[in-house]
Design a protein around this motif. Structure first.
Motif, mmCIF file in Angstrom:
data_model
loop_
_atom_site.group_PDB
_atom_site.id
_atom_site.type_symbol
_atom_site.label_atom_id
_atom_site.label_comp_id
_atom_site.label_asym_id
_atom_site.label_seq_id
_atom_site.Cartn_x
_atom_site.Cartn_y
_atom_site.Cartn_z
ATOM 1 N N ASP A 157 0.809 -1.212 0.000
ATOM 2 C CA ASP A 157 0.000 0.000 0.000
ATOM 3 C C ASP A 157 0.846 1.269 0.000
ATOM 4 O OD1 ASP A 157 -2.345 -1.506 0.119
ATOM 5 O OD2 ASP A 157 -2.271 -1.602 2.310
ATOM 6 N N TYR A 158 2.128 1.114 0.297
ATOM 7 C CA TYR A 158 2.985 2.301 0.390
ATOM 8 C C TYR A 158 4.430 1.913 0.097
ATOM 9 C CZ TYR A 158 4.523 0.397 4.868
ATOM 10 O OH TYR A 158 5.045 -0.425 5.839
ATOM 11 N N VAL A 159 5.196 2.892 -0.321
ATOM 12 C CA VAL A 159 6.642 2.761 -0.490
ATOM 13 C C VAL A 159 7.291 3.605 0.597
ATOM 14 C CG1 VAL A 159 8.593 3.396 -1.956
ATOM 15 C CG2 VAL A 159 6.608 2.266 -2.959
ATOM 16 N N ASP A 160 8.298 3.069 1.249
ATOM 17 C CA ASP A 160 8.912 3.801 2.364
ATOM 18 C C ASP A 160 9.677 5.033 1.898
ATOM 19 O OD1 ASP A 160 8.554 1.916 4.890
ATOM 20 O OD2 ASP A 160 8.996 0.640 3.171
ATOM 21 N N ILE A 161 10.482 4.878 0.837
ATOM 22 C CA ILE A 161 11.223 6.012 0.269
ATOM 23 C C ILE A 161 11.073 5.936 -1.244
ATOM 24 C CG2 ILE A 161 13.395 7.276 0.184
ATOM 25 C CD1 ILE A 161 14.404 5.526 2.502
ATOM 26 N N TYR A 162 10.639 7.021 -1.839
ATOM 27 C CA TYR A 162 10.448 7.066 -3.293
ATOM 28 C C TYR A 162 11.297 8.199 -3.833
ATOM 29 C CZ TYR A 162 7.792 6.200 -7.613
ATOM 30 O OH TYR A 162 7.409 5.854 -8.887
ATOM 31 N N ARG A 163 12.002 7.936 -4.936
ATOM 32 C CA ARG A 163 12.953 8.940 -5.419
ATOM 33 C C ARG A 163 13.137 8.865 -6.929
ATOM 34 N NH1 ARG A 163 17.190 8.294 -1.918
ATOM 35 N NH2 ARG A 163 16.380 6.440 -0.866
ATOM 36 N N PRO A 164 13.389 9.999 -7.585
ATOM 37 C CA PRO A 164 13.789 9.967 -8.994
ATOM 38 C C PRO A 164 15.212 9.422 -9.094
ATOM 39 C CG PRO A 164 13.913 12.209 -8.151
ATOM 40 C CD PRO A 164 13.319 11.381 -7.058
ATOM 41 N N ALA A 165 15.449 8.539 -10.050
ATOM 42 C CA ALA A 165 16.779 7.960 -10.216
ATOM 43 C C ALA A 165 17.776 8.998 -10.724
ATOM 44 C CB ALA A 165 16.718 6.778 -11.174
ATOM 45 N N ARG A 166 17.325 9.835 -11.607
ATOM 46 C CA ARG A 166 18.109 10.947 -12.144
ATOM 47 C C ARG A 166 17.130 12.083 -12.389
ATOM 48 N NH1 ARG A 166 21.229 7.533 -10.912
ATOM 49 N NH2 ARG A 166 22.994 6.650 -12.093
ATOM 50 N N LEU A 167 17.651 13.272 -12.624
ATOM 51 C CA LEU A 167 16.792 14.409 -12.908
ATOM 52 C C LEU A 167 16.770 14.710 -14.401
ATOM 53 C CD1 LEU A 167 17.592 16.821 -9.954
ATOM 54 C CD2 LEU A 167 15.725 15.190 -10.187
#
Length: 335
Positions: free
Chosen positions: A121-131
């Motif tokens: 139901d959720y992701v603990d940390i979500y991030r763009p791999a590159r900008l």
């Protein structure tokens, strides 16, 4: 053995002092072995390793599905899932040319698929791999903050960004950590990124701590690389660069022997010793390599040991860039 914990920044989660990078279980390091990968994931969680890092483009989604299969037999609350997005694949297994898709619409779309594949139901940390230079980081982080407010992600992370970008992103929403390559052979973050993270109370998850296997002590100049192994095209694994880098590893190995550890364990322990705000990620694909890496958490490097390691592998001594030129050009952290 009990694995200690560290907190990822002032706003981030508490995680094991070492994390597991799952990319190689599905992609880019040669043939995959799902059964051994799942056994390795089980062994990691059972040992108390909580941080597992993946991306929606690892194996074009196969890595997330693999992790979901493994975690069906473990408690979700025992795991901190860190997921990257933004890179795009092609049907033949290749990567589409940059720029990366980190638009607000992509944030929500890619997250929806990751949640389904990971069966969570959720992701603990979500991030763009590159900008993407054409998409302001403020827009990407703003969309991530919306997903955080909605409960679909717990924390916002970044990856391979420079100090100025970190400041801009942190002005929009709290950032738990920045994921960046950091090892004895990749010391770039020390110049401005790490000082900025510490000023702002942001953690660092260090990937590539064994420099894609170079610092493991298991690499040889004659090792054959399969067509699907991206190291076959990595500058540090080519010709004279490889020979020069292996000489550094040999010197590190002599230090490790005197300290009663393996070369890889010393390389991991060195990264961990650079600060309590740093969590090294290891890319172990097999249980025996995981066990070796986990043992590094018990190593305590005193000032003399750190000086000896530094003398064996001085800052800036690596031969070759960490990526080929086209990929280096995509790194905000290198600008």
């Amino acid at each position: 053995m009990t694995i200690a914990t560290r907190k990822l920044g002032t706003s981030g989660p508490e995680v094991s002092a070492i994390g597991l990078g799952a990319m190689g279980m599905s992609d880019l390091y040669g043939p995959a072995d799902d059964a051994e990968s799942i056994a390795t994931l089980h062994a990691a969680v059972d040992a108390g390793l909580s941080l597992i890092d993946t991306a929606d483009f690892y194996g074009s989604g196969a890595n997330e599905l693999l992790i979901a299969r493994a975690l069906k037999e473990r408690r979700r609350e025992d795991v901190v899932l860190s997921v990257k997005f933004g890179s795009r694949r092609t049907p033949d297994g290749g990567f589409q040319p940059v720029p990366y898709d980190v638009s607000p619409a992509a944030v929500k779309d890619r997250l929806a698929y990751s949640l389904r594949r990971l069966n969570t139901d959720y992701v603990d940390i979500y991030r763009p791999a590159r900008l993407n230079p054409d998409i302001p980081v403020e827009e990407t982080v703003g969309a991530l903050a919306e997903m955080q407010a909605a409960g679909f992600i717990r924390h916002i992370g970044l990856s391979e960004v420079g100090a100025d970008t970190v400041r801009r992103a942190a002005a929009v929403a709290p950032i738990s950590d920045v994921q960046i390559e950091y090892s004895l052979l990749s010391r770039g973050p020390e110049a401005s990124v790490i000082p900025t993270l510490r000023e702002l109370g942001i953690g660092l998850t260090a990937y590539g701590v064994l420099s894609r296997g170079l610092l493991s002590g298991h690499w040889t100049a004659t090792r054959h690389l399969s067509a699907g192994d991206f190291r076959a095209h990595s500058p540090r694994f080519q010709g004279e660069n490889l020979q020069a880098n292996l000489r550094l590893v040999e010197a590190l190995g002599r230090v490790a022997e005197r300290l009663g550890a393996t070369t890889g364990q010393i390389a991991i322990a060195w990264v961990a010793a650079q600060g309590q705000d740093i969590v090294p990620l290891v890319g172990a694909r097999r249980r025996e390599r995981l066990a070796e890496s986990l043992a590094a958490t018990g190593l305590v490097l005193d000032a003399d040991a750190l000086a000896e390691i530094e003398a064996a592998v001085p800052a800036g001594s690596a031969a070759g860039e960490r990526y080929a030129a086209p990929l280096m050009a995509t790194l905000d952290s290198e600008r």
